[in-house]
Motif scaffolding. Structure first.
Motif, short mmCIF file in Angstrom:
data_model
loop_
_atom_site.label_atom_id
_atom_site.label_comp_id
_atom_site.label_asym_id
_atom_site.label_seq_id
_atom_site.Cartn_x
_atom_site.Cartn_y
_atom_site.Cartn_z
N LYS A 1 0.82 -1.21 0.00
CA LYS A 1 0.00 0.00 0.00
C LYS A 1 0.85 1.26 0.00
N ASN A 2 1.99 1.21 0.71
CA ASN A 2 2.72 2.46 0.94
C ASN A 2 4.00 2.64 0.15
N ASN A 3 4.58 1.54 -0.35
CA ASN A 3 5.83 1.72 -1.07
C ASN A 3 5.55 2.39 -2.42
N TYR A 4 6.37 3.40 -2.72
CA TYR A 4 6.11 4.20 -3.91
C TYR A 4 6.11 3.39 -5.19
N TRP A 5 6.97 2.35 -5.24
CA TRP A 5 7.12 1.60 -6.49
C TRP A 5 5.88 0.79 -6.81
N PHE A 6 5.03 0.59 -5.82
CA PHE A 6 3.78 -0.12 -6.06
C PHE A 6 2.63 0.83 -6.37
N SER A 7 2.91 2.14 -6.31
CA SER A 7 1.80 3.09 -6.35
C SER A 7 1.07 3.07 -7.69
N LYS A 8 1.74 2.63 -8.75
CA LYS A 8 1.07 2.66 -10.05
C LYS A 8 0.48 1.30 -10.43
N THR A 9 0.56 0.32 -9.53
CA THR A 9 0.04 -0.99 -9.91
C THR A 9 -1.48 -0.99 -9.78
N ASN A 10 -2.08 -1.89 -10.54
CA ASN A 10 -3.52 -2.02 -10.53
C ASN A 10 -3.97 -2.71 -9.24
N ARG A 11 -4.76 -2.01 -8.43
CA ARG A 11 -5.16 -2.59 -7.14
C ARG A 11 -6.40 -3.47 -7.27
N LYS A 12 -6.89 -3.59 -8.48
CA LYS A 12 -8.01 -4.51 -8.69
C LYS A 12 -7.53 -5.66 -9.58
N MET A 13 -6.30 -6.07 -9.34
CA MET A 13 -5.68 -7.05 -10.22
C MET A 13 -6.41 -8.39 -10.15
N MET A 14 -6.97 -8.70 -9.00
CA MET A 14 -7.73 -9.94 -8.85
C MET A 14 -8.81 -10.03 -9.93
N ASP A 15 -9.54 -8.94 -10.11
CA ASP A 15 -10.59 -8.91 -11.13
C ASP A 15 -9.97 -8.92 -12.52
N GLU A 16 -8.89 -8.15 -12.65
CA GLU A 16 -8.26 -8.00 -13.96
C GLU A 16 -7.75 -9.35 -14.47
N MET A 17 -7.11 -10.10 -13.56
CA MET A 17 -6.58 -11.42 -13.96
C MET A 17 -7.73 -12.33 -14.40
N ALA A 18 -8.82 -12.26 -13.69
CA ALA A 18 -9.97 -13.10 -14.06
C ALA A 18 -10.50 -12.66 -15.42
N ASN A 19 -10.50 -11.34 -15.66
CA ASN A 19 -10.93 -10.85 -16.97
C ASN A 19 -10.01 -11.35 -18.08
N HIS A 20 -8.69 -11.30 -17.78
CA HIS A 20 -7.73 -11.79 -18.77
C HIS A 20 -8.03 -13.25 -19.11
N ALA A 21 -8.30 -14.02 -18.06
CA ALA A 21 -8.59 -15.44 -18.27
C ALA A 21 -9.79 -15.61 -19.19
N THR A 22 -10.82 -14.81 -18.93
CA THR A 22 -12.03 -14.91 -19.75
C THR A 22 -11.74 -14.52 -21.19
N ARG A 23 -11.00 -13.41 -21.35
CA ARG A 23 -10.72 -12.94 -22.71
C ARG A 23 -9.91 -13.98 -23.48
N ILE A 24 -8.90 -14.54 -22.82
CA ILE A 24 -8.06 -15.51 -23.53
C ILE A 24 -8.85 -16.77 -23.83
N ARG A 25 -9.72 -17.19 -22.91
CA ARG A 25 -10.56 -18.37 -23.20
C ARG A 25 -11.43 -18.10 -24.42
N ARG A 26 -11.91 -16.87 -24.53
CA ARG A 26 -12.75 -16.54 -25.67
C ARG A 26 -11.93 -16.63 -26.96
N HIS A 27 -10.70 -16.12 -26.92
CA HIS A 27 -9.85 -16.24 -28.11
C HIS A 27 -9.60 -17.70 -28.45
N ILE A 28 -9.41 -18.52 -27.39
CA ILE A 28 -9.16 -19.95 -27.63
C ILE A 28 -10.36 -20.57 -28.32
N ASP A 29 -11.56 -20.22 -27.85
CA ASP A 29 -12.78 -20.77 -28.47
C ASP A 29 -12.83 -20.42 -29.95
#
Lengths: 511, 366
Positions: free
Chosen positions: A115-143
């Motif tokens: 939360k506090n280290n500056y180098w993490f300040s630009k990371t996506n804090r909703k990555m949990m959702d984002e990763m799941a979205n990536h999974a869905t998108r790639i599965r769709r491409h696979i289909d």
């Protein structure tokens, strides 16, 4: 995935430890603990910490490694925590209660760091959702395009996913476009760049002859004109981005590449702060456990596991150990005032040893350090000769005569330089796109910036093939090998390498 | 239990086994197959697929370590990769210490057992005990001292009878921990492996190292799976001699090559000691393929075809690359014995080829 909720006693410990950690000054996102069995834990760890990832064999490979590690008793995963808001952390269900407490204390410190280290300040804090979205998108491409095709493309992208620019999120690399630079015309800018000597008005035409200034003006304008058509406008480290903007990719390919790039940027700060992050978490778990949390009968198990965490086998650096000791060292030095000009210039070892100004600034300092430093600046700033001496650190190198790694010396400067080298760009080489239209043939020209160590030729040749697969036109890589500039090329069928010589057309930029 | 990752894992295993994605085979990492032989402990890296990245070459840079080493001391595990970094959590360089048996198992995931036929007097399976667990009762000879001590220390701490100034630990009955075992079945059969190696002048140290590794793994793999296997070792230049295991792996001789000499000796060894009705016979021959004369090569093939092949289970010929020599013997074998089912040849040029060679020998389940 549905997970069983936390056992009531553990939920109580989690609340208590969170209160203790907050009272000690830690500041973290809401943290959710989930209880999993060791097999699920290994799956999550293989997925890089996330419960949902797209299908790819390399996660299976990671899973097999972790499983074997577990089966042969070489170590098991105690904790796993994700940089996300809220933070997710996993507990393994067959661990003892002491272990769970230790993991909780450790996890809260990690969350605080995220939360506090500056180098993490630009990371996506909703990555949990984002990763799941990536999974869905790639599965769709696979289909749509078939798993084999998509998998091969992912392989190609993963092969170059280290070609990013970890500092890019923090700065503006490319100058704003022409139309965005309001007010100043290119002619006006050029005027400022012309060399003029100071003169009285009546001497002007002699000291700065108009012929000379107009020659300069023309040269500068011509240079600007040339630059305008250079691709990229300046050497570019974010090769993935360059590909997304310029490579002839199909839509689904560009989509996959963008996801892999995004994930690479998400993980980058973790690579940049390995020592600090683990050091910080260890620093706090040991402090909180031993002063506030542990019961008498838990101390042996705790000590056993803690010592395993910070064990440093000969010839290796354990980031947990180095990190925690550096944080303790910083706290001690700032508590006693062992820093600054006066201390550094003190010649008497005896006096230095007893030095204690009772400043009590230690806590304040460690929190400041966790906020603004990364591993490179951390080691650069806080690794002291005393520390190197205390931990008997040494520098080792390859010895050609015995063909083994041998201890070379215990010289502070060498050790520090070596550590910084290993940490810089997390030991990845620096590569740049130098020309996207090499020799006006639409070929790609990459360059390696040499920092004292050559590229691995075998790997470079193979990786270049993957670069070509994305670029589709021939690709080149310029690299210094054994003190000679070599140009590796791959045109889709044949690999070749040749020494760089004067007759070759130069790329748009040089490294 | 079903996990999503099983699918990825399955796919990875299939790539490793070479069933799909042949293009990735060349990135398979297998490293050194053999670490140290002493005490049967071997360190192996776990198999993986190393997608190529732009990375630094090895051996140029060193690293930093800590400990009591003197200047000039080798850093045991130092392989130049000690740099922290990497972006994936939990990805470590894995140097795993496993026993030889376990290693053979790992190897065996991709190899097929030769189909050793039940012959002779012996039973086909035998029972064997393996110690793998801990329990609270058992014979004193199997007491696990460390676990017992821990349990006792723990109990005393909780009970408050532990005195740090006088740290005496007294285990009571309930503290005791014992090793426990599982009984496993092992196929057993009568089989003999004959190793023959060319030690003529053209076989250098490098070639012998390759042979040594290959033979070691054949040996380890078969012994792991079958009880009661015998091994015989034959070396030859122009003449052949039977030697012990130690000599086989260390000998260096000079001179020409006459491969038929080895085959004749092998035949007489089989005839005197191993009646094919009672024994499964496996023959492996290692050479750089540089026989002294074409006629001798033909003689070898004749010997094999007429007198030996009908009686033995498998003849494996493994040819190592040599700086000298024509390496023609493998071609002669192909020419004359192509139709024989129990002849397998393979070429080994570098250590990386050993694994493929083993696979060639042990896929068909002969």
């Amino acid at each position: 995935m549905s997970l069983p909720s936390l056992r009531p006693d553990l939920a109580r410990y989690a609340r208590e430890i969170a209160d203790i950690a907050r009272a000690a000054g830690l500041d973290f996102f809401e943290t959710r603990f989930e209880m999993v069995d060791f097999d699920t834990m290994q799956e999550i760890a293989a997925y890089g910490g996330f419960p949902q990832r797209y299908p790819h064999w390399r996660f299976g490979m990671e899973y097999e490694k972790l499983r074997k590690q577990h089966v042969y008793g070489l170590g098991k995963i105690y904790e796993m925590v994700i940089n996300n808001d809220p933070c997710y952390a996993y507990l393994v269900n067959d661990n003892s209660t002491v272990d769970q407490k230790l993991v909780m204390a450790h996890v809260y410190a990690h969350c605080d760091f995220f939360k506090n280290n500056y180098w993490f300040s630009k990371t996506n804090r909703k990555m949990m959702d984002e990763m799941a979205n990536h999974a869905t998108r790639i599965r769709r491409h696979i289909d749509r395009y078939g798993s084999d095709r998509v998998e091969r493309f992912i392989d190609t992208c993963v092969s170059i996913d280290n070609l990013i620019d970890p500092h890019a999120p923090f700065m503006q690399r490319t100058p704003p476009r022409e139309e965005e630079r309001r007010g100043v015309s290119p002619e006006r800018e050029v005027e400022q760049d012309i060399v003029r000597y100071k003169s009285k008005p009546y001497l002007e035409s002699w000291i700065n002859p108009p012929a000379e200034t107009s020659k300069q003006r023309e040269a500068l304008l011509a240079e600007r004109e040339r630059k305008k058509h250079k691709l990229p406008p300046q050497p570019m480290r974010d090769v993935l981005q360059f590909f997304m903007e310029n490579a002839p990719l199909e839509d689904w390919e560009a989509d996959i590449l963008s996801m892999i790039r995004e994930e690479a940027y998400y993980y980058a700060p973790q690579g940049q702060t390995k020592i600090m992050n683990e050091g910080w978490a260890t620093f706090w778990h040991s402090r909180l456990m031993t002063t506030r949390i542990l019961q008498d009968d838990e101390i042996i198990t705790y000590a056993d596991h803690h010592s395993g965490t910070v064990h440093m086998p000969p010839g290796q650096l354990n980031p947990y150990k180095i990190g925690v000791e550096l944080f303790r060292d910083i706290e001690d030095r700032w508590n006693k005032g062992r820093f600054g000009k006066e201390y550094d210039e003190c010649k008497s070892m005896e006096e230095k040893r007893k030095w204690d100004k009772k400043l009590g600034l230690g806590m304040e300092k460690v929190f400041e350090v966790r906020r603004i430093y990364n591993d490179v600046t951390f080691i650069d700033e806080f690794l002291t000769p005393e520390f190197v001496d205390r931990f008997r650190m040494y520098h080792y190198r390859f010895d050609p005569s015995t063909r083994r790694m041998v201890v070379v010396n215990r010289d502070f400067d060498k050790i520090k330089a070596q550590m910084l080298f290993m940490l810089t760009n997390h030991a990845q080489p620096y590569l740049y796109v130098l020309d996207g239209n090499y020799a006006n043939r639409g070929e790609l020209y990459l360059g390696h910036k040499h920092h004292g160590v050559d590229l691995d030729i075998k790997y470079a040749v193979e990786t270049l093939k993957n670069v070509q697969r994305l670029w589709r036109r021939p690709v080149h890589l310029q690299a210094l090998i054994n003190d000679e500039m070599v140009l590796f090329s791959y045109d889709g069928e044949q690999s070749q390498q040749q020494k760089l010589h004067g007759d070759m057309p130069p790329p748009a930029h040089a490294v | 239990m079903f996990l999503k990752i099983n699918k990825d894992h399955q796919r990875f295993r299939q790539i490793v086994k070479g069933k799909i994605r042949d293009d990735l085979r060349k990135f398979l990492t297998r490293g050194e197959l053999i670490g140290k032989e002493g005490k049967h402990l071997i360190s192996i890296p776990v198999r993986g697929i190393d997608l190529p990245h732009f990375r630094y070459g090895d051996n140029n840079d060193g690293g930093v370590g800590a400990g009591d080493a003197q200047v000039g001391d080798p850093v045991d595990s130092g392989d130049g990769d000690a740099g922290p970094g990497g972006t994936q959590p939990g990805s470590h360089i894995m140097e795993v210490e496993v026993t030889l048996d376990e290693l053979a198992d790992i190897l065996g995931e991709e190899l097929k057992l030769p189909r050793i036929k039940p012959k002779g007097q012996h039973t086909i399976t035998a029972e064997k005990d393996r110690y793998s667990g801990i329990r609270t009762s058992g014979p004193e000879s199997l007491r696990h001292f460390k676990r017992t001590f821990r349990a006792a220390l723990r109990r005393q701490l909780i009970a408050g009878t532990y005195d740090p100034k006088n740290p005496i630990i007294v285990p009571v009955r309930s503290d005791r921990r014992y090793r426990s075992w599982k009984t496993v079945l092992k196929p057993q059969s009568n089989a003999v492996i004959l190793y023959m190696m060319d030690v003529s002048g053209s076989m250098g140290d490098e070639q012998k190292e390759l042979v040594r590794l290959e033979a070691f793994w054949i040996d380890a793999w078969l012994r792991r799976n079958y009880e009661g296997i015998e091994s015989r070792y034959i070396v030859h230049d122009v003449r052949a001699a039977e030697v012990n295991r130690q000599t086989f792996f260390t000998i260096r001789e000079d001179g020409g090559t006459k491969i038929s000499s080895a085959f004749k000796l092998a035949k007489s060894v089989i005839d005197t000691h191993y009646n094919p009705a009672e024994w499964n016979v496996y023959m492996f021959h290692f050479s750089d393929g540089d026989n002294s004369s074409e006629s001798d090569s033909r003689e070898c093939c004749r010997l094999l075809k007429e007198t030996m092949l009908p009686q033995i289970n498998l003849f494996g010929y493994c040819q190592v690359a040599s700086a000298y020599g024509s390496g023609n013997f493998i071609n002669v074998i192909h020419e004359h014995l192509d139709s024989e089912e129990n002849v397998i040849t393979s070429r080994v040029n570098t250590k990386d080829d050993i694994y493929d060679s083993l696979k060639a020998f042990f896929t068909a389940g002969r």
